[in-house]
Design a protein around this motif. Structure first.
Motif, PDB file in Angstrom:
ATOM      1  N   LYS A 160      43.006  32.808 -37.542  1.00 26.03           N
ATOM      2  CA  LYS A 160      41.691  31.879 -37.754  1.00 26.03           C
ATOM      3  C   LYS A 160      41.626  30.345 -38.185  1.00 26.03           C
ATOM      4  O   LYS A 160      41.430  29.516 -37.378  1.00 26.03           O
ATOM      5  CB  LYS A 160      40.670  32.899 -38.211  1.00 26.03           C
ATOM      6  CG  LYS A 160      39.206  32.133 -38.450  1.00 26.03           C
ATOM      7  CD  LYS A 160      38.578  31.912 -37.052  1.00 26.03           C
ATOM      8  CE  LYS A 160      37.143  31.379 -37.340  1.00 26.03           C
ATOM      9  NZ  LYS A 160      36.591  31.089 -36.106  1.00 26.03           N
ATOM     10  N   PRO A 161      42.491  30.202 -39.463  1.00 25.62           N
ATOM     11  CA  PRO A 161      42.418  28.984 -39.926  1.00 25.62           C
ATOM     12  C   PRO A 161      43.634  28.015 -39.018  1.00 25.62           C
ATOM     13  O   PRO A 161      43.545  26.883 -39.258  1.00 25.62           O
ATOM     14  CB  PRO A 161      42.991  28.996 -41.264  1.00 25.62           C
ATOM     15  CG  PRO A 161      43.918  30.461 -41.074  1.00 25.62           C
ATOM     16  CD  PRO A 161      42.995  31.260 -40.427  1.00 25.62           C
ATOM     17  N   MET A 163      43.600  28.233 -35.573  1.00 25.63           N
ATOM     18  CA  MET A 163      43.020  27.950 -34.158  1.00 25.63           C
ATOM     19  C   MET A 163      42.922  26.464 -34.073  1.00 25.63           C
ATOM     20  O   MET A 163      42.881  25.877 -32.842  1.00 25.63           O
ATOM     21  CB  MET A 163      41.840  28.604 -34.056  1.00 25.63           C
ATOM     22  CG  MET A 163      41.769  30.154 -34.050  1.00 25.63           C
ATOM     23  SD  MET A 163      42.527  30.741 -32.241  1.00 25.63           S
ATOM     24  CE  MET A 163      40.896  30.390 -31.362  1.00 25.63           C
ATOM     25  N   LYS A 164      42.457  25.667 -35.274  1.00 26.81           N
ATOM     26  CA  LYS A 164      42.480  24.213 -34.890  1.00 26.81           C
ATOM     27  C   LYS A 164      43.636  23.647 -34.403  1.00 26.81           C
ATOM     28  O   LYS A 164      43.593  22.458 -33.986  1.00 26.81           O
ATOM     29  CB  LYS A 164      41.882  23.567 -36.434  1.00 26.81           C
ATOM     30  CG  LYS A 164      42.769  23.729 -37.406  1.00 26.81           C
ATOM     31  CD  LYS A 164      42.424  23.299 -38.701  1.00 26.81           C
ATOM     32  CE  LYS A 164      43.553  23.403 -39.918  1.00 26.81           C
ATOM     33  NZ  LYS A 164      43.174  22.687 -41.012  1.00 26.81           N
ATOM     34  N   PHE A 165      44.836  24.048 -34.612  1.00 29.11           N
ATOM     35  CA  PHE A 165      46.106  23.674 -33.937  1.00 29.11           C
ATOM     36  C   PHE A 165      46.116  23.887 -32.478  1.00 29.11           C
ATOM     37  O   PHE A 165      47.341  23.331 -31.911  1.00 29.11           O
ATOM     38  CB  PHE A 165      47.223  24.160 -34.911  1.00 29.11           C
ATOM     39  CG  PHE A 165      47.033  23.456 -36.258  1.00 29.11           C
ATOM     40  CD1 PHE A 165      46.922  22.264 -36.763  1.00 29.11           C
ATOM     41  CD2 PHE A 165      47.463  24.623 -37.159  1.00 29.11           C
ATOM     42  CE1 PHE A 165      46.971  21.827 -37.927  1.00 29.11           C
ATOM     43  CE2 PHE A 165      47.226  24.360 -38.596  1.00 29.11           C
ATOM     44  CZ  PHE A 165      47.187  22.898 -39.026  1.00 29.11           C
ATOM     45  N   GLY A 166      45.458  24.801 -32.004  1.00 24.83           N
ATOM     46  CA  GLY A 166      45.618  25.061 -30.613  1.00 24.83           C
ATOM     47  C   GLY A 166      46.637  26.069 -30.242  1.00 24.83           C
ATOM     48  O   GLY A 166      47.664  25.971 -29.840  1.00 24.83           O
ATOM     49  N   GLU A 216      34.652  33.076 -28.210  1.00 22.16           N
ATOM     50  CA  GLU A 216      33.331  32.470 -28.529  1.00 22.16           C
ATOM     51  C   GLU A 216      32.193  33.186 -27.978  1.00 22.16           C
ATOM     52  O   GLU A 216      32.070  33.733 -26.837  1.00 22.16           O
ATOM     53  CB  GLU A 216      33.194  31.123 -27.683  1.00 22.16           C
ATOM     54  CG  GLU A 216      31.950  30.344 -28.050  1.00 22.16           C
ATOM     55  CD  GLU A 216      32.183  29.004 -27.235  1.00 22.16           C
ATOM     56  OE1 GLU A 216      31.024  28.326 -27.138  1.00 22.16           O
ATOM     57  OE2 GLU A 216      33.067  28.571 -26.804  1.00 22.16           O
ATOM     58  N   ASP A 252      49.390  21.526 -31.154  1.00 18.89           N
ATOM     59  CA  ASP A 252      49.754  20.452 -32.166  1.00 18.89           C
ATOM     60  C   ASP A 252      51.020  20.431 -32.978  1.00 18.89           C
ATOM     61  O   ASP A 252      51.139  19.594 -33.820  1.00 18.89           O
ATOM     62  CB  ASP A 252      48.496  20.136 -32.944  1.00 18.89           C
ATOM     63  CG  ASP A 252      46.929  19.899 -32.257  1.00 18.89           C
ATOM     64  OD1 ASP A 252      47.214  19.585 -31.179  1.00 18.89           O
ATOM     65  OD2 ASP A 252      46.079  20.142 -33.008  1.00 18.89           O
ATOM     66  N   ALA A 262      46.534  25.167 -44.457  1.00 19.11           N
ATOM     67  CA  ALA A 262      45.396  25.921 -43.581  1.00 19.11           C
ATOM     68  C   ALA A 262      45.117  27.186 -44.312  1.00 19.11           C
ATOM     69  O   ALA A 262      44.009  27.601 -44.087  1.00 19.11           O
ATOM     70  CB  ALA A 262      45.753  25.861 -42.175  1.00 19.11           C
TER      71      ALA A 262
END
Length: 343
Positions: A160-161, A163-166, A216, A252, A262
Motif C-alpha cells: 500500500k505505501p 503504490m505511489k511509486f507505481g 479502486e 519511479d 514510505a
C-alpha cells in the motif's frame, strides 16, 4: 457507557475460533454471547467440547458457555465472526446475512465475490461501501465482509505505501508457519526436517486477492489494481509467523531509503480502534530481522515487521498468521464497521 455489541463465533472450537475468543474475551466494545460449532459439539459446555491449545488460560466466562449449532435461529448476536471452513461458509454465512447478521468472515468463500468487501482497514477501508451494493444485489438485511488470506494481509500492508511509486511487478516467496494449516493440518513426520513447497490454492489466492484489495472502489464495483503478481508458497517448520521475501519493480524506481521511509510513514488513522497496533509496519534495520520467534508478537500480534530493504527493490516481511492474518483481522474489520456506524 454504551451497551456492548453482542458477538457470536462460528467454528468456535477450531484454531482460528480460539483466537477469536482470545481477541474478544476482554474487548471493550464486543461481548461474546454465542459460541457455535458442529452438531457433535452442540449442547456441550465449551470447556468439554474444545481442546484449548493457546498458551493462555481459557477465559472463565467462556469455559462454561453452552455451544449451539451453526444456525441463525440458535445464535444470539449482532455480529458473527466466522472461522468456518470455506466449503461450509459458502452456505452458512449467506444464511446468517439473510437473517440480518453482520458477518465478519475469515473464510475464503466470498472474498472474490464482486459485491463482497475484502478488507484490510489500513489499506482499503473505503471498500466497505460495497456493503450497500451487496444488500441491494442480494436483498439481504445483513451482509458479509471478509478479510484476506493470511499471507496476503502481510503483503498488501507493505505494498500500500509503495503504490505511489507505481508498482509494475511483484514476486513473492512465502515461508508459512504450520499453524496456518490447523492443529492437525500437517503431520509432524511430514514437516519436521523438511520444507513443503506447495500449499493448496495458496498461490492462487495471493496472486488475485491483492489486486482487489489495492483496487479502486468507484461507487458500484472494485476496479482491480493494474500490476502483475507471482507467488510461490512454502510450508516451513515454524509454529506461528509467516515470513515473505518480496521482489518488486516500480515505475519511479525508488531507492531503498525512499522505500524505508514510505514504510515508516505508513500510519493510517482509523480512529482509535482497540485492535489496531500503534505501528502497522515496524522497520527492522538489523541484517538478520525480522524473524518469527522474535517479531511475531509485536503490536500484540497485529504489527507487521519489515527488513532487509535492498536495491532491486527487495525486502523481507513477517507477521503473526493466526492473529494479524486471521482472527485479529476480522475483529479489526468489525471495529471499523462499528466506527462507521454499520453495526
Amino acid at each position: 457507557m454504551a451497551e456492548p455489541i453482542r458477538a457470536g463465533i462460528l467454528g468456535a472450537t477450531g484454531a482460528v475460533g480460539q483466537r477469536f475468543i482470545q481477541a474478544l474475551a476482554d474487548h471493550p466494545w464486543f461481548e461474546i454471547t454465542s459460541l457455535a460449532a458442529s452438531e457433535r459439539s452442540a449442547g456441550k459446555k465449551y470447556k468439554n467440547a474444545a481442546n484449548w491449545r493457546l498458551d493462555e488460560k481459557l477465559p472463565d466466562e467462556v469455559a462454561d458457555m453452552e455451544i449451539v449449532s451453526v444456525d441463525p435461529t440458535k445464535v444470539d448476536a449482532d455480529v458473527v465472526f466466522s472461522a468456518l471452513p470455506s466449503s461450509l461458509a459458502k452456505t452458512v454465512e449467506a444464511d446468517f446475512a439473510k437473517k440480518g447478521f453482520a458477518v465478519a468472515s475469515n473464510a475464503s468463500a466470498y472474498r472474490m465475490e464482486k459485491d463482497v468487501p475484502l478488507v484490510v482497514p489500513e489499506v482499503n477501508a473505503d471498500h466497505l461501501g460495497l456493503i450497500e451494493v451487496q444488500q441491494d444485489n442480494r436483498g439481504w438485511d445483513g451482509y458479509i465482509i471478509t478479510n484476506p488470506n493470511c499471507s496476503t494481509i502481510m503483503l498488501v500492508a507493505t505494498l500500500k505505501p509503495l503504490m505511489k511509486f507505481g508498482i509494475q511487478n511483484v514476486n513473492v516467496a512465502t515461508m508459512q508457519a504450520i499453524s496456518g494449516a490447523g492443529y492437525e493440518g500437517v503431520a509432524s513426520m511430514a514437516i519436521l526436517d523438511n520444507v513443503i513447497p506447495y500449499i493448496g490454492s495458496e498461490e492462487e489466492k495471493m496472486e488475485t486477492e491483492p489486486l482487489k484489495l489495492l483496487g479502486e472502489f468507484n461507487g458500484s464495483e472494485i476496479i482491480d489494481a493494474d500490476f502483475k503478481l507471482s507467488a510461490a508458497c512454502n510450508r516451513v517448520p515454524v509454529m506461528d509467523g509467516h515470513t515473505e521475501t518480496v521482489w518488486i519493480t516500480m515505475r519511479d524506481d525508488p531507492t531503498p531509503e525512499q522505500v524505508r521511509q514510505a514504510f515508516l510513514n505508513f500510519n493510517p488513522h482509523l480512529g482509535d480502534l482497540p485492535t489496531e497496533p500503534d505501528q502497522v509496519l515496524i522497520v527492522r534495520d538489523e541484517p538478520d530481522r525480522p524473524q518469527p520467534r522474535l517479531d511475531r508478537n509485536m503490536g500484540n500480534g497485529m504489527s507487521i515487521s519489515v527488513g532487509r530493504i535492498r536495491e532491486g527493490i527487495r525486502y523481507v516481511l513477517m507477521g503473526h498468521n493466526t492473529i494479524r492474518g486471521a482472527a485479529g483481522a476480522s475483529v479489526l474489520n468489525a471495529e471499523l464497521l462499528h466506527k462507521q456506524g454499520k453495526l
